[in-house]
Enzyme design. Structure first.
Site, PDB file in Angstrom:
ATOM      1  N   ASP A   1       0.861  -1.161   0.000  1.00 20.56           N
ATOM      2  CA  ASP A   1       0.000   0.000   0.000  1.00 20.56           C
ATOM      3  C   ASP A   1       0.910   1.227   0.000  1.00 20.56           C
ATOM      4  OD1 ASP A   1      -2.330   1.526   0.380  1.00 20.56           O
ATOM      5  OD2 ASP A   1      -1.849   1.680   2.498  1.00 20.56           O
TER       6      ASP A   1
ATOM      7  N   GLU B   1      -7.914  15.441   6.454  1.00 14.71           N
ATOM      8  CA  GLU B   1      -8.820  16.484   6.932  1.00 14.71           C
ATOM      9  C   GLU B   1      -8.215  17.221   8.098  1.00 14.71           C
ATOM     10  OE1 GLU B   1     -12.559  14.655   7.795  1.00 14.71           O
ATOM     11  OE2 GLU B   1     -13.302  15.174   5.814  1.00 14.71           O
TER      12      GLU B   1
ATOM     13  N   THR C   1      -2.660   1.581  -4.609  1.00 18.61           N
ATOM     14  CA  THR C   1      -3.052   2.714  -3.790  1.00 18.61           C
ATOM     15  C   THR C   1      -4.362   3.289  -4.293  1.00 18.61           C
ATOM     16  OG1 THR C   1      -2.443   4.930  -3.112  1.00 18.61           O
ATOM     17  CG2 THR C   1      -1.620   4.191  -5.234  1.00 18.61           C
TER      18      THR C   1
ATOM     19  N   ASP D   1      -4.716   6.470  -4.195  1.00 19.72           N
ATOM     20  CA  ASP D   1      -4.348   7.836  -4.530  1.00 19.72           C
ATOM     21  C   ASP D   1      -4.455   8.094  -6.024  1.00 19.72           C
ATOM     22  OD1 ASP D   1      -3.727  10.097  -3.262  1.00 19.72           O
ATOM     23  OD2 ASP D   1      -1.918   9.306  -2.340  1.00 19.72           O
TER      24      ASP D   1
END
Lengths: 353, 938
Positions: free
Chosen positions: B414, B511, B687, B689
């Protein structure tokens, strides 16, 4: 797994050579420059050893005679024919004449050899009572069940020694006579029948039961001899150190052979004029022919043999060494050729990277 | 085993009632519904007893023996032993009996001990006190007495005793925070919501007066799915029907955090809880060696049997002559003579079996088991993997997979949290082309780059100023962060400059990083109170926004939105998400400038998010409200309907700007990857992403090098060409090259090897995996596998968790059957970790503290995931959490630099040998203990 969780927990691991795997170790990198010499050296060493073994085995003289008595093979065939189909066969004697053109280098050993006799059969091999043979009084009266059907005699007496091995004791006997000059008298060559068993067998494993009133016969009272025997065990020899369970012929027989063709030592010739070997001349072996072998397709042979530093005649060991040694050298050569042939390519490949 | 038994029994027992019903009805507080309601059929549900132990005192011996003798080897030795006992054999039964009983006893003691521990744990769990609400009073009872329909009170930091429907909480807004670390490994806090109509019941008396029924589906193992409906009866009018979703369900095993207490009603108890169902369904991993050795065992068994058979026949041929069968010196007994010929032949056959049984050596099994045991200890003893900060070393979950470590050919890793530290840092934001860098202090360290980039007062015009503030507000408001007021949260990130201590808690570290970054730019998010979000602006004034809706984040949409109402009555929709999901929905704003900035940031390996907004008028909002309400109420297909609603709402946005967050690489990650690649191990990065970010990270960790030729199978490319063409073209490039490569290497001409790196995204992958209409899906898969095999590195981006597992499975079952290893952190990698032969889980203990802690869990048994951390088997790679299986390999980079025999070997020999060399590397750096290959398992 829980064990690991509980066993280690949150503790700092030990910094020891063992736990951190720092123990010294050798990790060989087997390259051609190491392997090839290794193969050649091993091959040469094996061949040398093999040649030595082979020639010393070949130097051992052997003289052998099959006295089974197949029809037309000498005078033992009479005995063989006479004993045919009868058990126990009647006493019968025959003789074997031979002449030595030259000196038979000693020390000379006299063997008898049986073929097609399966002492290695499991049922046969376990049919003995070692406790009884080691002189235990209780075992003498109550032989183990393995001995069955040679456990108790028909009269219900315990058989001593019990079992199939003891029952089938080889009972031919030999005597050797030497005629120095042609037409001269035969002189008996003394046979040493005492030092033929293993030391441990004779002194440790086989023991007579304790004497009763100084008599071995009384000690064996209440037992029966094996069915094939003509005389009880305590009368095997007049010599008190060679009778009963420690009779050396008996001890030798009880150490069973691993193969169906086997030799057992009968006597050593090492006394008087014959200690150095058997001189030239004519010899006669008087054979008492008792043992039936033709019923199971076997043969019996008598055998004179000398020994060398490596023991009795055994060409196999030398041959095996020779074969392995030559294989090593052959492999070494093949690898050498491969190495020389492909060495350049290897270098190229390495350059590529 | 027991669990399944219980379940089947239950099913059989309840079959009459339940076969036709696929949902269950729960009477809250065991109150019958009013007579007017539909007549429900009552169900039998198990009590809340958890049984994780396998044995009871009575059935331990038979059951344990049965299980042990199910192993083919043990069974074989048992048979041999019994044969030796029964017939008259040449060897004594002791020779095979003694080692067998040694092995059996040791294993039984070990398993018995483990089961005893499990019993203790079970009874501790089953007897731990639970607060029930009965007749308006709190009653303490043992947990196992809990029944479906009971109302339960749970206090802070307690774990839920069963699966509960969340009725009300001590928080005014009806939420509670939960950590599911022991369920799926995610240690972050998740927010759950109480049922709207019951969240007002704050006391025992109130809650006892609740009159409601709950309909929900049959127990299912999926942790994230729950669909149900609650009917709340009140005296006055018709029952109010509310939908229930997984956000209303509190799972057994999860822990209540930051909430004083909650009330809930039990819907699934005991072995029907989702945790227990997950516990049962998985089987244990077995090493590939063990599997193949079982095959060998059978082959040898066949050899043995045929050998014994031939020998028996030959025996009877040989002894057909009577003087051989029974010579005078070797008479048979009477019994032997009379025995049946067939019986004799059979015992002879068995005797031969016993004679030859050493063809399968029992001692090897014992030795191998001992060595594996020791090998696992060497891993736990390893100083290199000891973490001084937590004081924990690695713990090995199972010793069965040790030898697989040396044969790994594919490593799936990952990115976030594994290759990188998952330690987010706000880098910059870009509003309408102006770049802002937060004020140079970051946890006490001055950022060196800060001075060189435009600062806040690059003075946009008045309208620009307005946009800028709107952007900051948007970032401040559009999130699901909770503020924790006290300082005892595990892993809080302290806000540096606020007067009182407060910490942000969120399921996503991005966040937190964003909100903290914005805080440094002047806007501080304070808290959510009574559905009002409060923030402090630059002038130190407090602004309040009413939170109307949250359109929560999901990995398909890759964005989230909030709808808020400002103090002045304006309604805004703020949307934040990945650029690919925001840009298509934007109709206004400086798209080009922002896009170029985003792309630049992505290339630098930053994680980028775009922020957009939309102003809503009241009528629009009402429409949205109805839409959402309708979707939320649906009992079936709720997710799809919600997604559709979201789709409809989040459109025609105005782009505000973009943010960039950095996620730094783990120390030594690059060395590790390089070492692994040198050893010929293929490293795949999977991933979620975006492609540019992931590719940048891959360059940074040297997975891709400068001379690596990148092949792309991406959605963008697929828009231009059909999948078929793309794949064919790529495979031509790759295969042609590899063909020429092999030729060249023989003739010694090729100068340097062309490296290929493949980039594929989730959408393209699902196209490849999708079965074709004509059922010829395998073509693409084969083609894809061919390409992958010839690439030294593969990057899969935009992956959903399930796709990660799919990829692993694809490789695992490709025709070479390579050994695979998966490393990951957190919940989105669990499926991948479970799928791979060897799974390593690095749990980031405290995601938001600057302690780069990696926990590696060798998983074999998914159950471990459900157990508390302390029981898990954690492999710690402390000072330098190099990402790889073996932080070991990373050092290889240093030790081997000059001549690399490893490399040379690798290119000449088979994958298996490569595994051996990896083994050497591992051993050289003393990181991995003794791994044994070609072993069997007793």
């Amino acid at each position: 797994m829980t064990w690991s969780a509980t066993a280690r927990g949150a503790h700092q691991p030990d910094n020891t050579a063992f736990t951190q795997q720092r123990l010294p170790a050798w990790q060989p990198l087997l390259s051609a420059s190491i392997t090839l010499p290794l193969f050649f050296c091993a091959g040469l060493a094996f061949i040398g050893l093999g040649l030595g073994l082979y020639y010393s085995s070949n130097g051992i003289k052997e003289l052998e005679y099959d006295y089974t008595g197949d029809p037309g093979t000498g005078n033992c065939s009479v005995c063989a024919a006479a004993g045919q189909g009868r058990a126990p066969p009647p006493r019968c004697s025959c003789a074997w004449y031979f002449s030595l053109p030259e000196f038979f280098q000693g020390p000379v050993y006299l063997y008898y050899e049986l073929t097609n006799f399966y002492q290695n059969n499991r049922r046969y091999g376990v049919s003995r009572d070692d406790a009884q043979l080691s002189g235990l009084q209780s075992a003498l009266r109550h032989p183990v069940n393995e001995c069955y059907p040679y456990q108790y005699s028909a009269a219900g007496l315990p058989i001593a020694p019990c079992g199939a091995i003891a029952n089938s004791l080889f009972n031919d006997s030999f005597s050797l006579w030497h005629q120095r000059l042609p037409g001269g008298p035969y002189v008996e060559v003394p046979l040493d029948r005492t030092g033929i068993a293993w030391w441990t067998d004779y002194h440790v494993k086989f023991r007579n039961p304790p004497l009763v009133n100084g008599s071995l016969a009384l000690a064996f009272q209440g037992t029966a001899p094996p069915p094939s025997w003509h005389r009880p065990v305590y009368e095997l020899s007049p010599d008190p150190n060679n009778t009963g369970f420690i009779n050396q012929d008996f001890v030798v027989w009880m150490r069973t052979a691993a193969l169906p063709t086997f030799r057992k030592l009968y006597a050593r010739i090492r006394q008087g004029n014959y200690s150095a070997g058997l001189p030239r001349g004519t010899y006669r072996v008087n054979i008492t022919y008792n043992y039936p072998v033709r019923v199971f397709g076997g043969h019996k042979l008598i055998n004179f043999s000398s020994i060398s530093w490596m023991g009795g005649k055994n060409p196999f060991l030398g041959i095996a060494y020779l074969v392995v040694g030559s294989l090593c050298i052959l492999t070494g050569f093949v690898m050498l050729v491969v190495y020389i042939r492909y060495q350049d390519q290897n270098d190229d490949d390495e350059d590529d990277e | 085993m027991d669990c399944t038994l219980v379940r089947t029994l239950l099913h059989r027992y309840c079959a009459g009632e339940e076969d036709c019903v696929d949902s269950r009805t729960v009477y809250v507080g065991h109150r019958e519904p009013p007579p007017g309601a539909e007549a429900y059929i009552p169900h039998r549900c198990p009590d809340n007893r958890i049984v994780s132990s396998k044995y009871t005192f009575w059935n331990f011996i038979p059951k344990n023996l049965f299980e042990q003798f199910r192993r083919i080897a043990n069974f074989y030795f048992l048979i041999i032993f019994l044969v030796q006992l029964i017939i008259d054999t040449p060897t004594s039964p002791v020779t095979s009996g003694l080692p067998l009983f040694f092995v059996i006893t040791v294993t039984a003691i070990k398993q018995g001990y483990e089961d005893w521990l499990r019993h203790k744990a079970d009874s501790a769990v089953n007897q731990c006190p639970v607060h029930f609400v009965q007749h308006g009073r709190l009653v303490r009872k043992q947990s196992r007495k809990l029944r479906v329909g009971d109302i339960v009170m749970v206090k802070e930091d307690e774990t839920f005793p069963c699966d509960l429907i969340f009725l009300s909480s001590s928080r005014a807004d009806g939420t509670c925070h939960v950590t599911t670390a022991s369920l799926d490994g995610e240690s972050s806090h998740k927010t759950h919501y109480a049922v709207q109509d019951t969240k007002g019941f704050h006391t025992e008396e109130d809650i006892d007066s609740l009159h409601a029924t709950i309909e929900c589906e049959r127990p299912q193992p999926d942790l994230y799915k729950f669909v149900g409906r609650i009917n709340v009866y009140s005296d006055l009018n018709d029952p109010v029907v509310r939908p229930l979703g997984s956000e209303n369900l509190l799972l057994r095993g999860a822990t209540l955090k930051n909430t004083e207490k909650i009330f809930g009603v039990a819907v699934y108890t005991g072995m029907e809880t989702k945790m227990a169902l997950n516990y049962q369904s998985k089987s244990q991993k077995r090493s590939a060696v063990e599997k193949s050795m079982n095959v060998f065992l059978i082959v040898y068994l066949c050899i043995l049997v045929s050998k014994a058979l031939i020998n028996t026949v030959m025996k009877y041929v040989w002894q057909s002559e009577p003087f051989r069968d029974e010579p005078w010196y070797n008479q048979k007994t009477e019994a032997e003579r009379q025995r049946n010929l067939l019986l004799r032949a059979f015992t002879d056959f068995l005797a031969f079996m016993v004679l030859f049984n050493y063809i399968i050596p029992v001692s090897m099994y014992v030795t191998v088991e001992m060595q594996k045991f020791l090998g696992s200890y060497f891993i736990t003893w390893d100083e290199e993997m000891f973490d001084e900060e937590t004081g924990e070393g690695p713990l090995v979950n199972t010793s069965d997979l040790n030898e697989e470590l040396g044969q790994v050919e594919y490593v799936f890793t990952d990115k976030t949290g594994t290759l990188t530290e998952n330690n987010m840092e706000f880098k910059e934001c870009c509003v309408e082309g102006h770049v802002y860098v937060p004020h140079a202090v970051c946890n006490g360290q001055v950022l060196p780059a800060a001075a060189t980039i435009d600062m806040i007062d690059a003075s946009p015009g008045a309208g620009g100023r307005e946009r800028e503030e709107l952007f900051f507000r948007a970032v401040c408001l559009c999130h699901t962060i909770q503020v924790k007021d006290d300082d005892e949260v595990d892993g809080p990130r302290k806000s540096p400059d606020s007067g009182k201590r407060c910490a942000y808690i969120s399921s996503s570290p991005d966040e937190v990083a964003l909100v903290e970054g914005i805080q440094r730019l002047g806007f501080t998010y304070l808290r959510l109170k009574d559905n009002y979000m409060e923030l402090r602006n630059r002038d130190n004034d407090i602004e309040r926004f009413e939170l109307l809706e949250i359109l929560s984040f999901d990995s398909v949409r890759r964005r989230m939105s909030v709808i808020v109402k400002s103090a002045t009555g304006e309604i805004y929709l703020f949307c934040k998400g990945a650029d690919s999901s925001i840009f298509p929905r934007v109709i206004e704003g400086k798209v080009d400038q922002i896009r170029s900035r985003v792309e630049r940031n992505a290339v630098e390996g930053l994680r980028t998010l775009c922020v957009a907004y939309k102003r809503l008028i009241q009528e629009e909002y009402e429409g949205i409200y109805k839409l959402l309400q309708a979707a939320k109420l649906a009992l079936h297909d709720r997710e799809r309907k919600l997604a559709e609603a979201y789709e409809q709402i989040e459109k025609d946005l105005i782009l505000l700007g973009a943010t960039a967050v950095e996620d730094r690489l783990q120390e030594k990650a690059a060395d590790t990857i390089e070492a692994l690649q040198k050893a010929g191990i293929k490293v795949w990065v999977l991933t979620g992403d975006k492609m540019e970010t992931a590719a940048a990270a891959c360059y940074a960790c040297r997975l891709f090098r400068r001379n690596t030729q990148l092949l792309e199978v991406t959605t963008k490319r697929l828009e231009e060409q059909s999948l078929h063409d793309v794949l064919c073209e790529l495979s031509k490039t790759v295969l042609h090259c590899s063909a020429s490569l092999t030729r060249d290497s023989f003739s010694g001409l090729s100068a340097d090897v062309q490296d290929y790196g493949l980039i594929i995204d989730g959408a393209a992958l699902s196209l490849i995996m999708k079965p074709h209409e004509d059922g010829s899906s395998s073509n693409y898969r084969e083609l894809f596998l061919d390409i992958c095999r010839n690439c030294s590195a593969v990057l899969c981006c935009r992956m959903a968790p399930l796709q990660k597992a799919q990829i692993v499975k694809l490789i695992k079952f490709s025709k070479e059957h390579p050994i695979t290893l998966a490393i990951g952190d957190g919940a989105n990698d669990v499926s991948m970790i479970l799928e791979a032969h060897v799974g390593i889980e690095c749990l980031l203990h405290f995601p938001s503290v600057f302690v780069p802690v990696l926990l590696w869990v060798f998983t074999t048994d998914p159950v471990r995931h459900c157990l508390p951390d302390s029981l898990q088997h954690q492999l710690h790679l402390p000072p330098h959490p190099a990402a790889q299986p073996d932080g070991a390999a990373r050092r290889h980079g240093h030790t081997q630099e000059g001549s690399c025999p490893l490399q040379r070997h690798r290119q000449e020999c088979s994958p298996l040998l490569a595994g051996v060399h990896l083994l050497d590397v591992l051993r050289r750096v003393r990181c991995s203990g003794v791994f044994l290959r070609c072993l069997l398992h007793v």
